[in-house]
Scaffold this motif. Sequence first.
Motif, mmCIF file in Angstrom:
data_model
loop_
_atom_site.group_PDB
_atom_site.id
_atom_site.type_symbol
_atom_site.label_atom_id
_atom_site.label_comp_id
_atom_site.label_asym_id
_atom_site.label_seq_id
_atom_site.Cartn_x
_atom_site.Cartn_y
_atom_site.Cartn_z
ATOM 1 N N GLU A 1 36.294 -64.782 42.867
ATOM 2 C CA GLU A 1 35.580 -63.712 43.442
ATOM 3 C C GLU A 1 36.498 -62.800 42.720
ATOM 4 O OE1 GLU A 1 32.502 -63.807 44.188
ATOM 5 O OE2 GLU A 1 32.594 -65.844 44.092
ATOM 6 N N ALA A 2 37.924 -62.731 43.089
ATOM 7 C CA ALA A 2 38.738 -61.499 42.801
ATOM 8 C C ALA A 2 38.880 -61.543 41.089
ATOM 9 C CB ALA A 2 40.231 -61.766 43.424
ATOM 10 N N ASP B 1 43.665 -67.038 36.913
ATOM 11 C CA ASP B 1 43.083 -66.212 37.597
ATOM 12 C C ASP B 1 42.039 -66.659 38.130
ATOM 13 O OD1 ASP B 1 45.293 -64.255 37.187
ATOM 14 O OD2 ASP B 1 43.960 -63.502 35.557
ATOM 15 N N VAL B 2 41.173 -67.462 37.537
ATOM 16 C CA VAL B 2 39.765 -67.629 38.021
ATOM 17 C C VAL B 2 40.038 -68.939 39.014
ATOM 18 C CG1 VAL B 2 37.713 -68.886 37.214
ATOM 19 C CG2 VAL B 2 38.713 -67.062 35.753
ATOM 20 N N ARG B 3 41.162 -69.815 38.616
ATOM 21 C CA ARG B 3 41.219 -70.927 39.439
ATOM 22 C C ARG B 3 41.962 -70.585 40.824
ATOM 23 N NH1 ARG B 3 43.967 -72.928 34.634
ATOM 24 N NH2 ARG B 3 42.369 -74.342 33.495
ATOM 25 N N ALA C 1 28.530 -71.994 34.650
ATOM 26 C CA ALA C 1 27.727 -71.145 35.985
ATOM 27 C C ALA C 1 28.681 -70.210 36.078
ATOM 28 C CB ALA C 1 27.876 -72.367 37.032
ATOM 29 N N PHE C 2 30.011 -70.100 35.969
ATOM 30 C CA PHE C 2 30.769 -69.132 36.114
ATOM 31 C C PHE C 2 30.563 -67.983 34.966
ATOM 32 C CE2 PHE C 2 34.800 -66.562 36.216
ATOM 33 C CZ PHE C 2 34.715 -65.939 37.477
ATOM 34 N N VAL D 1 34.556 -57.343 35.815
ATOM 35 C CA VAL D 1 33.826 -56.347 35.592
ATOM 36 C C VAL D 1 34.398 -54.897 35.669
ATOM 37 C CG1 VAL D 1 32.053 -55.222 36.985
ATOM 38 C CG2 VAL D 1 32.153 -57.554 37.072
ATOM 39 N N GLU D 2 35.595 -54.599 36.307
ATOM 40 C CA GLU D 2 36.272 -53.325 36.066
ATOM 41 C C GLU D 2 36.747 -53.168 34.793
ATOM 42 O OE1 GLU D 2 40.355 -51.367 38.092
ATOM 43 O OE2 GLU D 2 39.747 -53.332 38.787
#
Length: 712
Positions: free
Chosen positions: A80-81, A74-76, A117-118, A87-88
Amino acid sequence: MAQSIFITSAEGHSGKSTVALGVLDALSAATPKVGVFRAIARSTLERDYVLEMLLGHDGVDLAYEECVGVTYDDVRADPEAALATIVERYKAVQAQCDAVVIVGSDYTDVGSPAELAFNARIAANLGAPVVLVLGGRAAQGQPEQLGSSIPRTAAEMGQIASLALAELAHGRAELFAVVANRADPEQMDATVSAINQAIGASAFGRSEAVPIWTIPEDRILVSPSMRGVQRAVEGELLSGDPTLLTREALGVVVAGMSMVNVLPRLFDGAVVVIPADRTEVLLAALLANASGTFPSLAGIVLNGGFEVPEPVMQLLDGLGSSLPIITTDYGTYETTLRIMSTRGRLAADSRSRYDTALALFEQNVDTEELRRAFGLAEATVVTPLMFEFQLIERARSQRRKIVLPEGSDDRVLRAAATVLKRDIADLVILGEPIEVRARALELGLDLKGAEILSPFDAVYVHKFAEEYAKLRAHKGMTVERAADTVTDVSYFGTLMVHLGLADGMVSGAAHTTAHTIRPAFEIIKTKPGVSVVSSVFLMALADRVLVYGDCAVIPDPTSGQLADIAISSAATASQFGIDVRVAMLSYSTGESGTGADVEKVREATALVRERQPELLVEGPIQYDAAADAAVAAAKMPTSQVAGRATVFIFPDLNTGNNTYKAVQRSAGAVAMGPVLQGLNKPINDLSRGALVSDIVNTIAITAIQAQEVSPT
């Protein structure tokens, strides 16, 4: 709104799962509802073992699926999504908890500043301060030692800290603390100094000091279990006890030579790799392991895919060895390489590893400072986990020596290992020393801190026989007959307590209640002013701890005995920090009922008030009026006890035993006990179905009782 803490590292294999477990345990001891959240998991196809381990911690009540943010894929695909999803999903967990421990990513690919960093961005967006975990070990060390590595210097740790802190600051994360994990024990102070300099030179340099903790390496945590070895070689268990697959493999012996050359190379905790067609080496390793004169092995891996001949299988069955033997189709080189590449996993199914991680954290991290810095308000409720933590802390504050007579029971040995690892008490374990230590080694347990004593030791038997004969002379006991009696483990352990060789005794996992407490009646005897020995259960409900008595000893107490039980139970409650309000239970409340059973309770209540006028006591009273404020307001509106009782005294054993079991099963209460009371020195009984955690709690309770007998 829940407070949260984000645990991340600058690279893989830093051991942040150990830190996450320690932080979770520390927070759980201070607040009722602690949650966990895994920001980035490896995939949706395989469950994250770190998250599963944390969710298995007592007091965490969340489903696995709701505690995962996103996957690496998902991160790759869209960072941003992915961040928005994290967070949600975190907010949904946060809404259910008082505090949340968030675990960052695992650096499954090549570690890079971009990954840290992420993680920093995640922490900033969740409003969670960061605990930065720095790994104190670098490249692989000696090849025969699993999990071995080269310690980093203090200067290297400072350099890594500088790079990591720069990334955290760039991501606008807040720094909570730094943990140097698996640190070199000889450079602890220098490591702290180097990290402190890095913090001072970073954007996090500020007037108030950032906590820096160092945790040394423990080979148990970095070595794989035999189950991990089995997974790595894609093997099958040919024979042996499956429960021993939890034992850690501390190194590899490649047995590609003759038997006489293999045997001198064996060492404790070794996994021996043997070609499956070298059956003579296999049998030699098994016999050496069983002999007691050679080191205790973790297991054997038969490689090559050769079928073990039927006569050899019959011989294995006849030997009855519990040592795990795993078969794999891989050759010697590939098998050894796969084992050497396997790392230890901190999972809930390895109690030894779990206890080691918690002990390391407790011994090296100031948990009081952690909770204080975290800003946890003092809880108004006491959960079972919080109460258990208080017990352990109380026991640890003034360690006492507790004797465990049932050294042949695996549960007792596992509990003993936990007690020793977490510094709860000093222990004496009864049993033949060679047999007890051999079984402990098989189970992968460290009992080095315990005294292991044979109940047939001639010196002790002679001493105890003379003492027992003197105590029972009025019953016609002779030294000769006493010598036979005192070799019974319950008598032997009780006499140790009586003579001050131990401060208390815990037994009953493999013996009846009568067998456990009969020697106490004969030898320890009751306290002055107490006519009977009785018992209570400490009932840890969801938000408070109550005392139930008597639920295990006296079938049908008289009014005088009932008064004794109430006074003893009140003293026990006070001993464990419970505000004392005693309810003398009956089927009638106040003056409304009549009958022999009600009169017994009424008389007992009067006796308690006469003997202990300062004690808050009410009776006769029904359970609902004692426990429920609304009912109390209607039935006894002026009572200081009704609706607020903490100590419940049952009129007979039938009522007490059934009630505690009903509450335990239907309300999910943790029942600790029976805790015996009224004796001059603490002797406590276990249920024969006791779990390891029950035994640990009872040892802690006994140690606390012993502190009252002989305070220091």
